[in-house]
Design a protein around this motif. Sequence first.
Motif, PDB file in Angstrom:
ATOM      1  N   UNK A 177       0.849  -1.196   0.000  1.00  0.00           N
ATOM      2  CA  UNK A 177       0.000   0.000   0.000  1.00  0.00           C
ATOM      3  C   UNK A 177       0.883   1.244   0.000  1.00  0.00           C
ATOM      4  N   UNK A 178       0.329   2.345  -0.488  1.00  0.00           N
ATOM      5  CA  UNK A 178       1.027   3.625  -0.424  1.00  0.00           C
ATOM      6  C   UNK A 178       0.849   4.213   0.969  1.00  0.00           C
ATOM      7  N   UNK A 179       1.582   5.276   1.229  1.00  0.00           N
ATOM      8  CA  UNK A 179       1.436   5.944   2.511  1.00  0.00           C
ATOM      9  C   UNK A 179       0.032   6.466   2.730  1.00  0.00           C
ATOM     10  N   UNK A 199      14.792  -3.967   0.826  1.00  0.00           N
ATOM     11  CA  UNK A 199      16.089  -4.627   0.929  1.00  0.00           C
ATOM     12  C   UNK A 199      17.181  -3.652   0.523  1.00  0.00           C
ATOM     13  N   UNK A 200      18.400  -4.131   0.547  1.00  0.00           N
ATOM     14  CA  UNK A 200      19.551  -3.329   0.149  1.00  0.00           C
ATOM     15  C   UNK A 200      19.351  -2.699  -1.221  1.00  0.00           C
ATOM     16  N   UNK A 201      18.721  -3.425  -2.159  1.00  0.00           N
ATOM     17  CA  UNK A 201      18.587  -2.865  -3.509  1.00  0.00           C
ATOM     18  C   UNK A 201      17.157  -2.449  -3.855  1.00  0.00           C
ATOM     19  N   UNK A 202      16.233  -2.481  -2.902  1.00  0.00           N
ATOM     20  CA  UNK A 202      14.848  -2.046  -3.122  1.00  0.00           C
ATOM     21  C   UNK A 202      14.425  -1.173  -1.943  1.00  0.00           C
ATOM     22  N   UNK A 203      14.532   0.153  -2.114  1.00  0.00           N
ATOM     23  CA  UNK A 203      14.340   1.050  -0.982  1.00  0.00           C
ATOM     24  C   UNK A 203      13.271   2.121  -1.224  1.00  0.00           C
ATOM     25  N   UNK A 208       7.798   7.131   1.373  1.00  0.00           N
ATOM     26  CA  UNK A 208       6.460   7.461   1.855  1.00  0.00           C
ATOM     27  C   UNK A 208       5.841   6.386   2.751  1.00  0.00           C
ATOM     28  N   UNK A 209       6.057   5.123   2.436  1.00  0.00           N
ATOM     29  CA  UNK A 209       5.348   4.043   3.133  1.00  0.00           C
ATOM     30  C   UNK A 209       5.875   3.851   4.552  1.00  0.00           C
ATOM     31  N   UNK A 210       7.179   3.774   4.711  1.00  0.00           N
ATOM     32  CA  UNK A 210       7.736   3.596   6.048  1.00  0.00           C
ATOM     33  C   UNK A 210       7.372   4.768   6.963  1.00  0.00           C
ATOM     34  N   UNK A 211       7.517   6.030   6.523  1.00  0.00           N
ATOM     35  CA  UNK A 211       7.094   7.137   7.394  1.00  0.00           C
ATOM     36  C   UNK A 211       5.618   7.058   7.783  1.00  0.00           C
ATOM     37  N   UNK A 344       2.303  -1.809 -13.544  1.00  0.00           N
ATOM     38  CA  UNK A 344       3.055  -0.912 -12.658  1.00  0.00           C
ATOM     39  C   UNK A 344       2.333  -0.583 -11.365  1.00  0.00           C
ATOM     40  N   UNK A 345       0.986  -0.678 -11.363  1.00  0.00           N
ATOM     41  CA  UNK A 345       0.227  -0.374 -10.162  1.00  0.00           C
ATOM     42  C   UNK A 345       0.274  -1.495  -9.129  1.00  0.00           C
ATOM     43  N   UNK A 346       0.927  -2.610  -9.484  1.00  0.00           N
ATOM     44  CA  UNK A 346       0.965  -3.783  -8.612  1.00  0.00           C
ATOM     45  C   UNK A 346       1.696  -3.510  -7.307  1.00  0.00           C
ATOM     46  N   UNK A 347       2.690  -2.611  -7.353  1.00  0.00           N
ATOM     47  CA  UNK A 347       3.445  -2.276  -6.154  1.00  0.00           C
ATOM     48  C   UNK A 347       3.186  -0.824  -5.781  1.00  0.00           C
ATOM     49  N   UNK A 348       3.458  -0.487  -4.538  1.00  0.00           N
ATOM     50  CA  UNK A 348       3.125   0.852  -4.037  1.00  0.00           C
ATOM     51  C   UNK A 348       3.841   1.952  -4.816  1.00  0.00           C
ATOM     52  N   UNK A 349       5.060   1.695  -5.260  1.00  0.00           N
ATOM     53  CA  UNK A 349       5.825   2.725  -5.975  1.00  0.00           C
ATOM     54  C   UNK A 349       5.109   3.163  -7.245  1.00  0.00           C
TER      55      UNK A 349
END
Length: 352
Positions: A177-179, A199-203, A208-211, A344-349
């Motif tokens: 989900x998005x923020x 992960x290290x290569x996917x940040x 927006x989501x972590x905050x 592209x809408x499959x992931x929050x980014x």
Amino acid sequence: MTEHSPTNPDVVSTVELGDGLSVSRMGLGAMAFSHVYGRSDPAEALQTINHAIDIGISFIDTADVYGEPRPGAEGPAGTNEELIAEVLRHRRDEVRLATKFGITGTVGGSAGGNSIRGDRDYVKSACEASLRRLGTDVIDLYYMHRRELDRPIEETVGAMAELVRDGKIRHIGLSEVTGDELRAAAAVHPVAAVQSEWSVWSRDVERHVVPAAIEVGAGFVPYSPLGRGFLTGTLTRESVANSMRAGQPRFDQNFEANQAVVTIVRSIADEIDATPAQTALAWLYSRGTRMGIPVVPIPGTRRATRIDENAASLSISLSDEQLTRLAGAADMAAGGRNLTFNGPQWISAGRE
């Protein structure tokens, strides 16, 4: 090189995600036991799961869509849940069980894989089906696997809240989900955990989501914390070709270019007498601490020895200089984290 290895069978402690949900500090992603990474041995899978629980990894993550569909079957395969049920039959009280609903097709890019439902009737029926397959009367953490984009998220979460009220599930989780979507959901019912790739290569989730998760009091459950195996440095072109990674730009067309990311991880692993997998997981724990959010990654593996290897990352510390070098790895990654058989809408980014 001497690899970090746990010696205490109770090495893995617990942490609270959100909404009072306490889980082991590392989980086990059960999708690895399914066909998307090639055929697996059910007996070995059960041995691996039991070993994880033996050393304290009690947070088991599955989904109704995981597993190889039976011939002629329609809808989510459910066979991964049935595998987990074999363990729950004897060890339910030791497990914090997470499963998911929403994807109505099959995993791995086959027909119907992108179909999603989040209406109240479907949420209720999907939960009942999972409970039957898992052989349990309650799910500890129930995730909306993906959001049905033309349906208000408040409607789906409202149906999940009814499941909490009815005692079918204990906590609510949301995946990819998005923020803003997370905030809207949390206004309906507390959200215990957000699950997205990190992960290290996917940040990208750090923007927006972590905050937002910190804001609403949810913990974070990173899936693919080892980059679907790439960050371990063990993948070959053959192993890529025989899995759902086949044809994916990050793993296929950019296989050689992305070895630069592995080189950074491996170089630091050598410095601290650890494996690349342990190093990548240690970075994720450190990143969560620095951002101020409980992080419980769910690496998947089919072997008990890898369970021990991954768990040992909990005792690893990285220096500021090493963390800085690892932080640059994401900028070196070629190819996006989304799988091309998904939109592209499959992931929050893709919706931020």
